[in-house]
Design a protein around this motif. Structure first.
Motif, short mmCIF file in Angstrom:
data_model
loop_
_atom_site.label_atom_id
_atom_site.label_comp_id
_atom_site.label_asym_id
_atom_site.label_seq_id
_atom_site.Cartn_x
_atom_site.Cartn_y
_atom_site.Cartn_z
N ASP A 47 45.42 38.37 -93.13
CA ASP A 47 45.28 37.57 -94.35
C ASP A 47 46.53 37.66 -95.22
O ASP A 47 46.90 36.70 -95.89
CB ASP A 47 44.06 38.04 -95.15
N ASP A 48 47.18 38.81 -95.23
CA ASP A 48 48.37 39.01 -96.05
C ASP A 48 49.65 38.80 -95.25
O ASP A 48 50.71 39.28 -95.63
CB ASP A 48 48.37 40.42 -96.65
N PHE A 49 49.55 38.07 -94.13
CA PHE A 49 50.68 37.79 -93.25
C PHE A 49 51.27 39.07 -92.65
O PHE A 49 52.47 39.16 -92.41
CB PHE A 49 51.77 36.98 -93.98
N GLN A 50 50.41 40.06 -92.44
CA GLN A 50 50.81 41.26 -91.71
C GLN A 50 50.72 40.95 -90.22
O GLN A 50 49.71 40.42 -89.75
CB GLN A 50 49.89 42.42 -92.06
N PHE A 51 51.79 41.27 -89.47
CA PHE A 51 51.82 40.92 -88.06
C PHE A 51 51.25 42.07 -87.22
O PHE A 51 51.67 43.22 -87.35
CB PHE A 51 53.26 40.63 -87.61
N ASN A 52 50.32 41.72 -86.34
CA ASN A 52 49.76 42.67 -85.37
C ASN A 52 50.09 42.15 -83.98
O ASN A 52 49.66 41.06 -83.60
CB ASN A 52 48.25 42.81 -85.55
N LEU A 53 50.88 42.94 -83.24
CA LEU A 53 51.34 42.52 -81.92
C LEU A 53 50.51 43.22 -80.84
O LEU A 53 50.18 44.40 -80.95
CB LEU A 53 52.82 42.87 -81.74
N TYR A 54 50.22 42.48 -79.75
CA TYR A 54 49.41 43.03 -78.67
C TYR A 54 50.02 42.65 -77.32
O TYR A 54 50.74 41.66 -77.20
CB TYR A 54 47.97 42.50 -78.74
N GLN A 55 49.71 43.46 -76.32
CA GLN A 55 50.07 43.14 -74.95
C GLN A 55 48.81 43.22 -74.08
O GLN A 55 47.87 43.95 -74.39
CB GLN A 55 51.14 44.09 -74.41
N ASN A 56 48.81 42.44 -73.00
CA ASN A 56 47.67 42.44 -72.08
C ASN A 56 47.54 43.80 -71.42
O ASN A 56 48.53 44.42 -71.03
CB ASN A 56 47.85 41.38 -71.00
N VAL A 57 46.31 44.28 -71.30
CA VAL A 57 46.07 45.56 -70.63
C VAL A 57 44.64 45.56 -70.09
O VAL A 57 43.76 44.91 -70.66
CB VAL A 57 46.29 46.75 -71.60
N LYS A 58 44.43 46.24 -68.99
CA LYS A 58 43.09 46.33 -68.39
C LYS A 58 42.52 47.72 -68.70
O LYS A 58 43.18 48.73 -68.46
CB LYS A 58 43.16 46.10 -66.88
N TYR A 59 41.32 47.76 -69.28
CA TYR A 59 40.65 49.01 -69.60
C TYR A 59 39.40 49.14 -68.71
O TYR A 59 38.71 48.15 -68.44
CB TYR A 59 40.18 49.03 -71.06
N SER A 60 39.12 50.37 -68.33
CA SER A 60 37.81 50.65 -67.74
C SER A 60 36.84 50.95 -68.88
O SER A 60 37.25 51.26 -70.00
CB SER A 60 37.89 51.84 -66.79
N THR A 61 35.54 50.86 -68.60
CA THR A 61 34.55 51.15 -69.64
C THR A 61 34.68 52.60 -70.11
O THR A 61 34.48 52.91 -71.28
CB THR A 61 33.13 50.90 -69.11
N THR A 62 35.04 53.49 -69.19
CA THR A 62 35.23 54.91 -69.55
C THR A 62 36.39 55.05 -70.53
O THR A 62 36.30 55.79 -71.53
CB THR A 62 35.51 55.75 -68.28
#
Length: 714
Positions: free
Chosen positions: A536-551
């Motif tokens: 909302d305040d134009f704060q940037f959150n960067l992400y990359q693709n990753v595979k997680y197990s449920t554990t």
């Protein structure tokens, strides 16, 4: 806006008349390439552009004042003061879209220095005529409304400094203001703020007093907030300067070591290490000598120790046999046995024979002479020696010899280092440089500390002032007599807020998509940043693709906590998880994961901290951000970039040359040394170059001349 021509006359190192023509007849050629060594006058060129457009506002001053005059005086070429008439001028010709029509304007600021007094003349021409005072005022307001002075800085991209934008806590305001202005949302923001303020106005004396109090608190809050921003910018500047000083310290230290220099700390460490190595040599030699002089002769004959031990044991048992034979008396045994009952002589003889047989060693011959015939004391010493031989650790002795050799080699190496070290005089020169840099670093750190302390205090003061202001505003609302005006203003404010929120959300989503697309164009690591969420305040959150197990997801929730987990996988990741498990909270998600029997992998996202990106990665991200903002706004604004490859590795320079420069804007001005845009990259961008210039600085004359070519031709 498009820059057509720049004229510098006696400005900084540009002596006399110097012109830059940026026009192009080919719409596919959007690059203006300006080459020059460091210090050739590139910074002066852009200072001139900004002064021509904004005058005193380019330095943050509202009007012409003594501080602005002093700065302009410093910009006048020094040789001009050696002439009878001191004159200087900057002029810029631009094309602007005014009321759906492209118009050309020639903006001029010239200065005359007479009788130690500087006067500035400012005028604008269009279609061959001067604008009158009313037209000039309108033109200034239009230009500053379209591209405010602080936003113009947004398009002066310095590759060396740009990474510091995202190292401050105010970068989101910086980006938001740029987007609001370029996308036309700043007008709605002004209306919202005005109506919000107007909603509290009243007519009665009591309410006027309340409103006066509110305005005073509002002004105080704005002044404190401005001071906070100024301090944050100063801290960011000081940290950049600190980084430069630390780099210089590393360079001095490297040069010192390359020249054979040894610091006092290193010298003490080497002396200590030399003493320890000598101690190891002495201690090891003593142990080796003890072995050689004591155990070694016997150790050489260690193959005989088994037979010697057996023989000594045999002789000892023989002595015992002789002793028993001497002590056993037939008559005494017979008398002892006869005390109870009569025993025959044959039985006594059988008992005697049985006892002697028990003590007689196997293979013992009567009358045989012993081989060694040692005393008890000598036999003990021999057995002790055999035990020592059996217990001797050969590998330990080998390691001891190797340890002594290593210590000897190290003492020789330390002696060589100490003998080859530079003289005290040369070392003193390096120490003088280092001490000066350390002093400078301490001063910077002290400034940063004072600024941070002051900033903390101001933020606390701001919190209190905002609370007081809000209470005053609430009192105004509670006591407002003209409810209709308040409701109308309040409704308009809410409507503007809703409109801004809606438009902002749309812009942020499009901006997220465009940045990722641009990154994919120019960045080789396809999975570094694959998803972006702008807050909302134009704060940037960067992400990359990753595979997680449920554990793994369960451990993340356990170790990070529910709130931090949601930030780690992002809003999009939480949406995917909630939809998959039909839940709406992290608590319920955790329960669903615990009961999930499949334990399969899930394609989600992992958050990347912007500050953890390398300087090169951060610059590529910011380039993609700039590109996306320009695409999103649809504005025709020149993009000016200095030291374009400052933090970029060789792998990505080609991508930027091929895809970024030809596409980011209809007019791209690149300032570069021959080490940045070298022959390889020059050949790539050559088809897109409209004009090229080379700045040549005569250091002896402190004069910059302009030639119409780059460092080399392809």
């Amino acid at each position: 806006m498009k820059i057509n021509k720049i004229v510098l006359y006696n400005f900084n190192s540009y002596e006399g008349l110097n012109e830059f023509d940026f026009t192009s007849d080919d719409s596919n050629k959007n690059i203006i390439l300006i080459g020059g060594k460091n210090g050739a006058g590139k910074t002066s060129l852009f200072t001139a552009i900004k002064i021509a457009l904004y005058g005193s506002l380019s330095f943050g001053y509202v009007g012409v004042n003594p501080r602005y005059i002093a700065k302009i005086k410093d910009c006048i070429n020094s040789k001009s003061f050696q002439k009878d008439v001191v004159e200087s001028r900057v002029q810029i010709s631009v094309s602007l879209m005014v009321e759906r029509e492209v118009k050309e304007y020639e903006i001029t600021r010239e200065w005359d220095y007479t009788k130690q007094k500087l006067e500035e003349r400012y005028y604008v021409k269009t279609e061959g005529r001067l604008l009158d005072s009313q037209e000039l005022s309108y033109f200034q307001n239009y230009l500053q409304g379209m591209i405010p002075p602080d936003l113009f800085e947004f398009f002066l991209f310095d590759g060396e400094e740009v990474g510091s934008i995202f190292s401050t806590s105010t970068y989101n305001s910086y980006v938001r203001n740029a987007i609001y202005t370029l996308c036309g949302l700043d007008t709605f923001e002004i209306i919202r703020k005005y109506t919000t303020g107007y909603a509290g106005k009243a007519e009665s004396t009591d309410e006027e007093e309340l409103y006066a109090q509110y305005e005073k608190l509002q002004k105080n809050a704005e002044e404190i907030e401005a001071s906070c921003i100024e301090l944050e910018n100063q801290i960011a500047t000081d940290k950049v300067e600190q980084e430069k000083v630390e780099t210089e310290l590393i360079e001095v230290e490297t040069a010192f070591k390359n020249a054979g220099g040894i610091t006092e700390v290193e010298r003490q460490a080497l002396s200590k290490e030399f003493y320890e190595a000598e101690h190891i040599k002495t201690e090891s030699l003593t142990k080796i000598k003890m072995f050689v002089e004591g155990l070694m002769p016997f150790f050489i004959l260690r193959d005989f120790t088994g037979r010697i031990s057996e023989q000594l044991d045999f002789e000892e048992k023989g002595e015992i046999y002789y002793y028993v034979q001497q002590k056993l008396k037939r008559q005494e045994i017979k008398n002892t046995l006869n005390e109870n009952q009569e025993v025959s002589d044959a039985a006594v003889d059988a008992l005697m024979e049985f006892l002697l047989k028990k003590f007689k060693p196997k293979g013992f011959k009567e009358g045989a002479q012993p081989v060694h015939d040692l005393s008890k004391e000598d036999s003990g010493r021999v057995n002790a020696m055999i035990s020592a031989i059996d217990d001797f650790d050969i590998q330990a002795m080998v390691k001891l010899v190797e340890k002594r050799k290593a210590a000897a080699d190290r003492t020789m190496e330390i002696n060589r280092i100490l003998k080859s070290a530079m003289t005290d005089e040369d070392a003193g020169k390096f120490a003088e440089k280092e001490n000066a840099l350390l002093k400078k670093k301490d001063e910077i750190l002290s400034r940063i500390h004072k600024s941070e302390v002051r900033l903390t205090s101001l933020k606390e003061e701001l919190t209190i002032t905002v609370q007081q202001r809000n209470r005053a505003l609430q009192s105004i609302k509670d006591n407002a007599q003209n409810k209709h005006v308040f409701e109308l203003s309040n409704g308009l404010s809410q409507m503007m807020g809703t409109l801004l929120e809606s438009k902002s959300e749309s812009i942020k989503r499009n901006l997220e998509m465009l940045i990722v697309q641009n990154l994919q164009h120019i960045y080789r690591k396809n999975n570094l940043i694959t998803h972006i969420e702008i807050g909302d305040d134009f704060q940037f959150n960067l992400y990359q693709n990753v595979k997680y197990s449920t554990t793994e997801l369960l451990y993340l929730i356990k170790n990070l906590g529910k709130e931090t987990f949601a930030q780690e996988v992002g809003k999009q990741g939480m949406k995917l998880l909630c939809e998959k498990y039909n839940v709406d909270t992290v608590q319920l998600l955790q329960q669903a994961l615990e009961t999930d029997k499949q334990k399969h992998g899930l394609d989600l996202f992992k958050r990347i901290d912007i500050s953890r990106l390398s300087k090169g990665e951060r610059q590529i991200f910011i380039l993609s951000l700039y590109w996306a903002i320009i695409e999103l706004s649809g504005q025709d604004i020149p993009f000016i970039i200095d030291t374009p490859y400052a933090r970029i590795d060789a792998n990505h320079r080609k991508e930027i040359s091929e895809k970024f420069f030809p596409n980011i804007s209809k007019q791209v001005v690149i300032l570069s040394t021959d080490e940045e845009i070298n022959e390889e990259y020059y050949e790539i961008i050559k088809p897109y170059i409209a004009k090229e210039y080379l700045l040549i600085n005569d250091e002896s004359q402190n004069r910059t001349t302009v030639e119409q070519h780059y460092f080399f031709e392809v």
